[in-house]
Write an enzyme that holds these catalytic residues in place. Structure first.
Site, short mmCIF file in Angstrom:
data_model
loop_
_atom_site.label_atom_id
_atom_site.label_comp_id
_atom_site.label_asym_id
_atom_site.label_seq_id
_atom_site.Cartn_x
_atom_site.Cartn_y
_atom_site.Cartn_z
N LYS A 169 44.60 50.36 34.56
CA LYS A 169 43.95 49.22 33.88
C LYS A 169 43.07 48.51 34.89
O LYS A 169 43.50 48.22 36.01
CB LYS A 169 45.03 48.25 33.37
CG LYS A 169 44.46 47.02 32.67
CD LYS A 169 44.08 47.32 31.24
CE LYS A 169 43.15 46.27 30.62
NZ LYS A 169 41.70 46.55 30.83
N LYS A 196 39.81 51.09 38.56
CA LYS A 196 38.52 50.40 38.52
C LYS A 196 37.43 51.42 38.34
O LYS A 196 37.56 52.57 38.77
CB LYS A 196 38.29 49.66 39.84
CG LYS A 196 37.26 48.54 39.73
CD LYS A 196 37.92 47.29 39.20
CE LYS A 196 36.91 46.20 38.92
NZ LYS A 196 37.60 44.92 38.66
N ASP A 254 33.59 43.55 34.34
CA ASP A 254 33.57 42.99 35.70
C ASP A 254 32.10 42.59 35.92
O ASP A 254 31.38 42.36 34.93
CB ASP A 254 34.06 44.03 36.73
CG ASP A 254 34.36 43.42 38.10
OD1 ASP A 254 35.43 42.84 38.27
OD2 ASP A 254 33.49 43.52 39.00
P1 NDP Z 1 29.22 38.36 36.20
O1 NDP Z 1 28.37 39.56 36.26
O2 NDP Z 1 29.42 37.68 34.90
O3 NDP Z 1 28.68 37.26 37.22
C1 NDP Z 1 28.55 37.55 38.57
C2 NDP Z 1 27.92 36.37 39.28
O4 NDP Z 1 27.99 36.57 40.68
C3 NDP Z 1 26.45 36.22 38.94
O5 NDP Z 1 26.11 34.87 39.03
C4 NDP Z 1 25.79 37.04 40.05
O6 NDP Z 1 24.45 36.67 40.32
C5 NDP Z 1 26.67 36.71 41.22
N1 NDP Z 1 26.65 37.83 42.18
C6 NDP Z 1 27.02 39.11 41.94
N2 NDP Z 1 26.84 39.86 43.01
C7 NDP Z 1 26.34 39.04 43.95
C8 NDP Z 1 25.97 39.25 45.29
N3 NDP Z 1 26.07 40.46 45.88
N4 NDP Z 1 25.51 38.17 45.98
C9 NDP Z 1 25.41 36.95 45.38
N5 NDP Z 1 25.76 36.71 44.11
C10 NDP Z 1 26.22 37.74 43.41
O7 NDP Z 1 30.62 38.80 36.84
P2 NDP Z 1 32.04 38.08 36.73
O8 NDP Z 1 31.88 36.62 36.63
O9 NDP Z 1 32.82 38.80 35.70
O10 NDP Z 1 32.68 38.47 38.15
C11 NDP Z 1 32.60 37.61 39.28
C12 NDP Z 1 33.71 37.97 40.25
O11 NDP Z 1 34.98 37.79 39.61
C13 NDP Z 1 33.71 39.42 40.74
O12 NDP Z 1 34.19 39.45 42.07
C14 NDP Z 1 34.72 40.10 39.83
O13 NDP Z 1 35.28 41.24 40.43
C15 NDP Z 1 35.74 38.98 39.70
N6 NDP Z 1 36.64 39.07 38.55
C16 NDP Z 1 36.17 39.15 37.28
C17 NDP Z 1 37.04 39.18 36.21
C18 NDP Z 1 36.57 39.19 34.81
O14 NDP Z 1 37.42 39.14 33.91
N7 NDP Z 1 35.29 39.25 34.53
C19 NDP Z 1 38.49 39.22 36.42
C20 NDP Z 1 38.89 39.04 37.80
C21 NDP Z 1 37.98 38.99 38.81
P3 NDP Z 1 23.25 37.55 39.71
O15 NDP Z 1 23.23 37.24 38.26
O16 NDP Z 1 22.05 37.10 40.46
O17 NDP Z 1 23.59 38.98 40.01
O1 2IT Z 2 39.07 42.29 38.47
C1 2IT Z 2 39.63 42.19 37.36
O2 2IT Z 2 40.81 41.88 37.24
C2 2IT Z 2 38.80 42.42 36.16
N1 2IT Z 2 37.61 42.66 36.30
C3 2IT Z 2 39.43 42.39 34.80
C4 2IT Z 2 40.19 43.66 34.53
C5 2IT Z 2 40.68 43.84 33.12
O3 2IT Z 2 41.15 44.95 32.86
O4 2IT Z 2 40.62 42.93 32.30
#
Ligand code: NDP
Ligand code: 2IT
Length: 451
Positions: A90, A126, A166
């Site tokens: 997952k 992943k 993600d």
């Molecule tokens: P999104 O794609 O919705 O948003 C990502 C954000 O981070 C955007 O604002 C993006 O800017 C910025 N970003 C991405 N890469 C870079 C970089 N290399 N340098 C600077 N800014 C960057 O992703 P999420 O919000 O879903 O994910 C954000 C983080 O949270 C990640 O680390 C992800 O692994 C983690 N995460 C997400 C979960 C989820 O449920 N979605 C669960 C747990 C963890 P831009 O638009 O300019 O690319």
């Molecule tokens: O990093 C994370 O935990 C996620 N991007 C969410 C994973 C999920 O299966 O909901």
């Protein structure tokens, strides 16, 4: 480091010398395990660590798709199936040009232990691609998702491996991938989470990672008679996690003054209120614009990103900081800035946002650090609840899912703080999260024999 731990780490480095992010994730984990390994002869005897750092399976594949000019483009797709010890693999899928095997493996490794902390029966995996969704048309994104799923569909299933979103993968992409899976397999199952509410999605899944991050941070603060009321917070990123972290912080009376994207950051001294947050949601999720447009609209400070300098976002004076963008966004000098500015808590919304050095600077200066494995586990926790609802063919109310999420985050806090106290030191939540999850996964691995 004990010799066994050192040996396992060196083996990872020599086997995959180019996988820096994977090495980093393994290293910080092993530093915690180092504190208890002497008490666990069965772990050494059964070579548990050697098995944990090797994925059960890695799939890499070609993703050909046709752009709007009729030209064939080729991306690389991945699925790392790290561990099925506690349940089906997952974990999310990331679409970003930086995606490579090292990043996939670090995320899959983290996911195993994060998923364990939720208490739900999920293994860890992943996936993703080096596809860059920025600037692509709707039709291009759809064709890419369909091609990606055409190959991925051979390797996943509701009881085998359940991907989600993600970076670069949200409701839109999950919808296109779900549609293609259904068409290929002729079955409507919970093979993906983060689906739309109309076709098997769970209430609160979009909100879950950000809300969960704030719930866990709230539990840490409450234990120290602290809270969010009137506190200034800095949040990085402006995607899914940043948006709902900000939303919950506002609800709890905090003032959020920053957001960012890969091109720059905004600093709004007056605070981002609900109306401004709604603007950000439309800007990012619908118009797919840049955060600079917020500064233009509301007349606040905008600072463009310069990758050669420390990230200015971590040099804003505040009480609490929430990195919600990407890995290694807080480096040594950023951590020093956070310390100098008197930050009291760092809650990791992103996966591995702190370098090893910066983690050390923060914790040795008494900053409370809520590590990613625990702090952002709310997302995958509600994914687990989505799987449960799909199996039962029902949909729970927002209130019910939110209550379940709050209970899960409270329970995670209880487990990691108790493990910290028992095996490491009070408030060392990094050790707490690593050790609590390691103990459970290793017990289950031993019970299942050498697989
Ligand atoms: P999104 O794609 O919705 O948003 C990502 C954000 O981070 C955007 O604002 C993006 O800017 C910025 N970003 C991405 N890469 C870079 C970089 N290399 N340098 C600077 N800014 C960057 O992703 P999420 O919000 O879903 O994910 C954000 C983080 O949270 C990640 O680390 C992800 O692994 C983690 N995460 C997400 C979960 C989820 O449920 N979605 C669960 C747990 C963890 P831009 O638009 O300019 O690319
Ligand atoms: O990093 C994370 O935990 C996620 N991007 C969410 C994973 C999920 O299966 O909901």
């Amino acid at each position: 480091m004990k010799s066994e731990i050192e040996r396992v780490y060196q083996q990872v480095c020599s086997r995959d010398p180019n996988e820096k992010e994977f090495q980093q994730a393994v290293y910080t984990f092993l530093l915690s395990v180092d504190k208890i390994i002497d008490k666990l002869p069965e772990v050494s005897y059964h070579r548990v660590l050697e098995r944990m750092v090797e994925p059960e399976r890695v799939v890499m594949f070609r993703v050909p798709w046709i752009d709007d000019e009729g030209v064939c483009q080729v991306n690389r797709g991945f699925r790392v199936q790290m561990s099925s010890t506690l349940g089906p693999y997952k974990g999310g899928c990331r679409f970003h040009p930086s995606v490579n095997l090292s990043i996939m493996k670090f995320l899959a490794f983290e996911q195993v232990f994060k998923n364990c902390l939720t208490g739900l029966p999920m293994g860890g995996g992943k996936g993703g691609s080096d596809f860059n969704p920025k600037g692509k048309s709707e039709a291009e994104v759809m064709r890419f998702c369909q091609s990606f799923m055409t190959e991925l569909s051979r390797h996943i299933g509701a009881d085998t491996d359940v991907p989600a979103g993600d970076i670069g993968v949200g409701g839109r992409e999950i919808g296109y991938m779900f549609g293609q899976y259904k068409r290929l397999k002729n079955e409507f199952t919970g093979v993906l989470t983060g689906k739309g509410l109309d076709f098997g999605g769970s209430n609160i899944r979009p909100e879950a990672t950000g809300y969960g991050l704030v719930y866990l941070s709230q539990a840490i603060l409450a234990d120290r008679k602290m809270d969010f009321e009137g506190k200034t917070c800095i949040v990085s990123g402006s995607g899914n996690v940043a948006q709902f972290t900000t939303e919950k912080l506002i609800q709890l009376g905090a003032k959020v003054v920053t957001l960012s994207d890969s091109t720059g950051m905004i600093y709004d001294e007056n605070g981002i209120d609900s109306e401004k947050l709604q603007y950000v949601k439309v800007l990012k999720n619908v118009k797919r614009g840049r955060i600079k447009e917020y500064a233009d609209k509301y007349g606040c400070t905008y600072i463009a990103r310069n990758n050669d300098e420390p990230n200015p976002i971590w040099n804003i004076k505040a009480d609490y900081a929430f990195p919600c963008a990407t890995q290694n966004e807080i480096l040594k000098e950023d951590a020093e800035n956070l310390v100098r500015n008197g930050i009291k808590l760092v809650g990791e919304g992103a996966n591995m946002p702190c370098s090893i050095e910066s983690e050390h600077i923060l914790t040795s200066n008494g900053i409370l650090l809520a590590p990613a494995k625990a702090a952002n586990a709310g997302g995958v926790a509600v994914s687990g609840l989505e799987m449960a609802q799909n199996s039962m063919r029902i949909q729970w109310s927002r209130e019910r899912v939110d209550q379940e999420l709050q209970n899960i985050m409270k329970n995670i806090y209880k487990n990691i703080s108790e493990a910290a106290l028992t095996y490491s030191e009070k408030d060392n939540f990094i050790d707490g999260a690593n050790i609590a999850s390691f103990l459970k996964v290793s017990r289950a691995m031993i019970a299942q024999g050498y697989v």
